[in-house]
Write a protein that holds these residues in place. Structure first.
Motif, short mmCIF file in Angstrom:
data_model
loop_
_atom_site.label_atom_id
_atom_site.label_comp_id
_atom_site.label_asym_id
_atom_site.label_seq_id
_atom_site.Cartn_x
_atom_site.Cartn_y
_atom_site.Cartn_z
N UNK A 93 0.83 -1.21 0.00
CA UNK A 93 0.00 0.00 0.00
C UNK A 93 0.86 1.26 0.00
N UNK A 94 1.91 1.25 0.83
CA UNK A 94 2.80 2.40 0.88
C UNK A 94 3.53 2.57 -0.45
N UNK A 95 3.92 1.45 -1.06
CA UNK A 95 4.61 1.51 -2.36
C UNK A 95 3.70 2.05 -3.45
N UNK A 96 2.42 1.67 -3.41
CA UNK A 96 1.46 2.18 -4.40
C UNK A 96 1.34 3.70 -4.30
N UNK A 97 1.23 4.20 -3.07
CA UNK A 97 1.14 5.64 -2.89
C UNK A 97 2.38 6.37 -3.34
N UNK A 234 -0.62 7.79 1.04
CA UNK A 234 -0.81 6.35 1.20
C UNK A 234 -1.05 5.98 2.66
N UNK A 235 -0.39 6.68 3.57
CA UNK A 235 -0.64 6.45 5.00
C UNK A 235 -2.09 6.78 5.33
N UNK A 236 -2.60 7.87 4.76
CA UNK A 236 -4.00 8.22 4.98
C UNK A 236 -4.95 7.18 4.41
N UNK A 237 -4.67 6.69 3.20
CA UNK A 237 -5.52 5.66 2.60
C UNK A 237 -5.47 4.36 3.36
#
Length: 344
Positions: A93-97, A234-237
């Motif tokens: 998820x962090x990588x996607x952001x 990404x942290x928020x998502x």
């Protein structure tokens, strides 16, 4: 104090509005209420910090809400396994952001597009991918992980395997988990601000030509800024997925996060011209927005201020308070004797 005037104004407004809310609430200043409010505020805080970094370079990121929504949908697919699977899912998820932020940076730097146009286009693409992943709201997120990440320090330690410490920390153990994540994001910002890329972001925002003549690698600075913006988003998502335990490609919600992130940046004292401000001010700017909204919950319709309890009028009053807060943060312009200082 003059250099951090915007931050001080945001902190003062946050203390005032949240203090007023807590005094009016039956459970004011309790750990449970603070935890609930922190949960409701964290995603906007992450969005505001994500918006700050491009703004400091003189740009604007209109894809912040879309990146949050995209990561939320990705998380709803990959955070429903065991400990290892969840850990790898969080990294994904962090990588996607960060990849989304890097794409924005490449469009701005190598495509030579205006940041508003580039991020508006990319945001539409990100929302399209999110809708492909989640055409309807759904998905599943591991309940234990979600509870630990959104409750308090005691639960977080227990989930991490430190069960003997659970309950042994007293009041400290009741610190809401989102407050811990906010502190970690603030520490990350403090570190970034002191690196060559952080200093370069301020230099580019203040004067790109002067920064270039001073040897600042403008392209790398902008790429790093947009990538960090993607990380914050990404942290928020990711947190949104843990909070709701599902994914939802909600277009109005994405737009709301984007617009409110810009408002939080302005309240926090960051100049939209670039080169002035910081993510810490935006953090408190986001808390100001949330605190204003919290106050409308505690007014009784039969009281003197009962008009504020009517949901039909709340957007009007929120807008007026926001306008007043922004004007308060810009009062320094009135006291400027030399107009050239305004454009520095």
């Amino acid at each position: 104090m003059r250099q951090n005037q915007g931050l001080l104004v945001a902190v003062g407004l946050c203390i005032f509005f949240y203090g007023l809310y807590s005094l009016s609430h039956p459970k004011g200043f309790s750990a449970s209420l603070v935890g609930q409010n922190a949960n409701e505020s964290f995603v906007l805080v992450a969005a505001a910090m994500a918006q700050t970094v491009p703004v400091l370079t003189g740009g604007l990121d209109l894809s912040v809400g879309a990146v949050i929504t995209l990561v939320n949908c990705v998380a709803s697919h990959v955070l429903a396994g065991g400990a290892l699977e969840n850990f790898l899912g969080i990294l994904l998820c962090l990588a996607v952001g960060m990849a989304a932020g890097l794409l924005n940076g490449c469009l701005v730097v190598y495509g030579r597009l205006q940041p508003i146009i580039a991020t508006l286009a990319s945001g539409t693409i990100f929302m399209g991918v999110a809708l492909f992943l989640r055409p309807t709201p759904g998905g599943q997120v591991d309940g234990d992980l979600a509870f630990a990440a959104t409750f308090d320090l005691d639960e977080l330690l227990q989930a991490a395997g430190a069960a003997p410490l659970d309950g042994a920390l007293g009041f400290v153990g009741k610190i809401p988990s989102p407050a811990i994540w906010m502190a970690l994001l603030a520490l990350l910002w403090a570190y970034y601000r002191r690196t060559r890329y952080g200093l370069g972001a301020y230099a580019v925002g203040a004067s790109q030509e002067a920064a270039y003549m001073s040897g600042v690698r403008i392209q790398r600075v902008k790429l790093a800024a947009y990538t960090l913006s993607g990380f914050f988003a990404s942290v928020g998502g990711l947190y949104l997925a843990l909070q709701t335990m599902s994914g939802n490609a909600d277009i109005p919600q994405a737009g709301s996060y984007t617009l409110n992130s810009i408002a939080s940046v302005v309240i926090g004292g960051t100049s939209l011209y670039g080169g002035i401000g910081g993510a810490l001010g935006s953090l408190f700017g986001a808390l100001v927005l949330r605190s204003v909204a919290f106050n409308f919950r505690v007014f009784d319709e039969g009281s003197t201020l009962g008009l504020l309890a009517n949901p039909l009028y709340q957007p009007l009053f929120e807008g007026l308070i926001l306008l007043a807060a922004v004007c308060l943060g810009a009062l320094w312009v009135v006291r400027v004797k030399n107009r050239l200082r305004v454009f520095r």
